[in-house]
Design an enzyme around this catalytic site. Structure first.
Site, PDB file in Angstrom:
ATOM      1  N   LYS A  90       0.825  -1.214   0.000  1.00 39.57           N
ATOM      2  CA  LYS A  90       0.000   0.000   0.000  1.00 39.57           C
ATOM      3  C   LYS A  90       0.858   1.263   0.000  1.00 39.57           C
ATOM      4  O   LYS A  90       0.596   2.200  -0.757  1.00 39.57           O
ATOM      5  CB  LYS A  90      -0.890  -0.026   1.249  1.00 39.57           C
ATOM      6  CG  LYS A  90      -2.082   0.908   1.184  1.00 39.57           C
ATOM      7  CD  LYS A  90      -2.823   0.946   2.528  1.00 39.57           C
ATOM      8  CE  LYS A  90      -3.437  -0.394   2.889  1.00 39.57           C
ATOM      9  NZ  LYS A  90      -4.310  -0.281   4.095  1.00 39.57           N
ATOM     10  N   LYS A 102       2.262  -3.899  10.790  1.00 36.73           N
ATOM     11  CA  LYS A 102       0.907  -3.846  11.366  1.00 36.73           C
ATOM     12  C   LYS A 102       0.969  -4.334  12.787  1.00 36.73           C
ATOM     13  O   LYS A 102       1.840  -5.132  13.137  1.00 36.73           O
ATOM     14  CB  LYS A 102      -0.042  -4.744  10.564  1.00 36.73           C
ATOM     15  CG  LYS A 102      -1.506  -4.425  10.773  1.00 36.73           C
ATOM     16  CD  LYS A 102      -1.941  -3.258   9.913  1.00 36.73           C
ATOM     17  CE  LYS A 102      -3.407  -2.918  10.098  1.00 36.73           C
ATOM     18  NZ  LYS A 102      -3.892  -2.077   9.000  1.00 36.73           N
ATOM     19  N   ASN A 216     -14.995   4.664  11.300  1.00 36.58           N
ATOM     20  CA  ASN A 216     -14.272   5.827  10.800  1.00 36.58           C
ATOM     21  C   ASN A 216     -14.235   5.838   9.270  1.00 36.58           C
ATOM     22  O   ASN A 216     -14.332   6.885   8.641  1.00 36.58           O
ATOM     23  CB  ASN A 216     -12.852   5.850  11.383  1.00 36.58           C
ATOM     24  CG  ASN A 216     -11.987   6.926  10.773  1.00 36.58           C
ATOM     25  OD1 ASN A 216     -11.106   6.656   9.984  1.00 36.58           O
ATOM     26  ND2 ASN A 216     -12.277   8.172  11.097  1.00 36.58           N
TER      27      ASN A 216
HETATM   28  N1  GLU Z   1      -4.779   1.381   9.482  1.00 39.29           N
HETATM   29  C1  GLU Z   1      -4.771   2.093   8.247  1.00 39.29           C
HETATM   30  C2  GLU Z   1      -4.526   1.139   7.085  1.00 39.29           C
HETATM   31  O1  GLU Z   1      -4.861  -0.013   7.144  1.00 39.29           O
HETATM   32  C3  GLU Z   1      -3.831   3.297   8.274  1.00 39.29           C
HETATM   33  C4  GLU Z   1      -2.393   2.999   8.545  1.00 39.29           C
HETATM   34  C5  GLU Z   1      -1.563   4.240   8.808  1.00 39.29           C
HETATM   35  O2  GLU Z   1      -2.113   5.323   8.833  1.00 39.29           O
HETATM   36  O3  GLU Z   1      -0.359   4.072   9.011  1.00 39.29           O
HETATM   37  O4  GLU Z   1      -4.078   1.537   6.039  1.00 39.29           O
END
Ligand code: GLU
Length: 405
Positions: A90, A102, A216
């Site tokens: 990502k 994560k 959110n």
């Molecule tokens: N938890 C979000 C995601 O899955 C954001 C991660 C972030 O802001 O570092 O992309």
């Protein structure tokens, strides 16, 4: 359906379309580091409970590990592994100078008081203090964590290490090192991607939308689509689902849920079974909840003309094949929901250089990056006659492979 197996299968399906060095593929299959900790919390009744916490640092070729922390009863190391791999891809898709990681805790935070949640957040930061940091690993919110808990973690980390940059966690409250635009970034980024693609798929304002998830991400997506003239006809949260084919009054539903904590008691809608959302008769389907929602079981019954993945990992590889054969584009998570981590990266940059950007600046930079990635991914999909997920993986993997050299 093990999410990490799904993620590895997605990886294999993409790498089969391009000659990558075997060692590079192997590197992508294995997270750099996995940390599991036990977090003791003194509960409100005076007893001590232990919660299992995780951080998986998947890859930092392009920058510090980056990704959220999830508090969820079904969270386990395999889920966090999958989510960490998706984060590596990502951040590469988004083109921000970050890697992938994560975190999580196996917990039903609904059963915790606010004080207990804060203690858990502190405990997570304390347990992980050695492996995180502004140049090492920068966590953020995910399911059931929020700006307040990021602030608590930032405080705890500062207390332990003396670090005063506030750049170790992102998604903090505005005014306490948080960035304007972060709260809406995931949903807004998703809308920007959708908007860049919609003409190609003959979708325009007035089209109907079904959304699974009203947190959110799903809740704000409902507001944004509604504000742009789309008709949100069905939405669900973790307990209920509602429909109104004439269009739900989203601002009123958001206000109702904020005031009462539930959809219950909201008028002008019909309550339906939450399992009906995925196959609801709407032009656009937005999964914004958890993994493995679109499967071989229901993919043939999907009526949407386009699926926008704001959740991580909502579609299984088998379902991807069915949808591709049916000509239904799936805008993959690593593109569609990359807005969150993109603005998290802006937050980190602002913290490190001591600046605070306006919401307009944040949104403009976000929009530019998301539009550019969407364009590149569409071009790859066209060139290789493949789906958008494989194309997004290929864009990310090429950028990552470049970083190995
Ligand atoms: N938890 C979000 C995601 O899955 C954001 C991660 C972030 O802001 O570092 O992309």
């Amino acid at each position: 359906m093990n999410p990490f197996k799904n993620a590895l299968s997605q990886l294999a399906r993409a790498t089969s379309l391009h000659q990558f060095p075997a060692s590079f593929i192997e590197r992508m299959q294995h997270p750099d580091r996995e940390v599991t900790v036990s977090i003791p919390i003194v509960m409100d009744d005076g007893s001590t409970k232990f919660f299992e916490g995780y951080r998986v640092q998947h890859n930092n070729l392009r920058g510090p590990y980056k990704g959220g922390i999830r508090f969820h009863p079904e969270t386990n190391i395999d889920e966090v592994r999958a989510l960490s791999l998706w984060m590596t891809l990502k951040t590469a898709v988004a083109g921000v100078p970050m890697g992938g990681g994560k975190g999580g805790v196996t917990v039903n935070s609904r059963e915790l008081s606010l004080r207990e949640q804060e203690a858990l957040a502190r405990g997570w930061a304390r347990a992980m203090a050695d492996v995180i940091g502004p140049k090492k690993d920068v966590p953020a919110p995910d399911m059931n964590t929020n700006p307040h808990l990021m602030d608590i973690m930032t405080e705890e980390y500062a207390k332990i290490t003396g670090d005063t940059t506030r750049a170790t966690f992102t998604g903090k409250p505005v005014g306490k090192g948080g960035s304007l635009g972060r709260e809406r970034a995931t949903s807004l980024g998703g809308f920007v991607v959708f908007d860049a693609l919609r003409e190609q798929y003959n979708l325009a304002p007035g089209a109907s939308v079904a959304i699974q998830g009203f947190g959110n991400v799903g809740g704000i997506a409902a507001e944004i689509f509604h504000a742009h003239g789309y008709k949100v006809v069905a939405v669900s949260d973790s307990r209920h689902a509602v429909k109104n084919d004439a269009g739900i009054d989203i601002p009123a539903l958001v206000a109702h849920k904020k005031a009462t904590g539930t959809f219950e008691g909201f008028e002008d809608v019909t309550f339906i079974d939450p399992s009906e959302i995925i196959t609801y008769n709407a032009d656009i389907l937005i999964p914004a909840a958890t993994e493995n929602q679109i499967t071989a079981e229901n993919a043939n019954d999907i009526k949407a003309q386009l699926i926008l993945e704001l959740a991580n990992g909502p579609t299984t590889p088998e379902a991807d094949d069915i949808l591709f054969a049916r000509g239904i584009p799936v805008v993959p998570d690593i593109l569609a929901n990359a807005g969150g981590v993109t603005v998290s990266t802006f937050e980190w940059e602002q913290n490190l250089i001591g600046e605070a950007w306006s919401e307009d600046v944040v949104n403009e930079r976000l929009t530019n990056l998301m539009q550019a990635s969407t364009k590149e991914i569409t071009a790859i999909a066209k060139e290789l006659n493949t789906d958008l997920r494989r194309a997004a993986f290929l864009l990310a993997l090429k950028r990552l492979e470049e970083a190995t050299r």
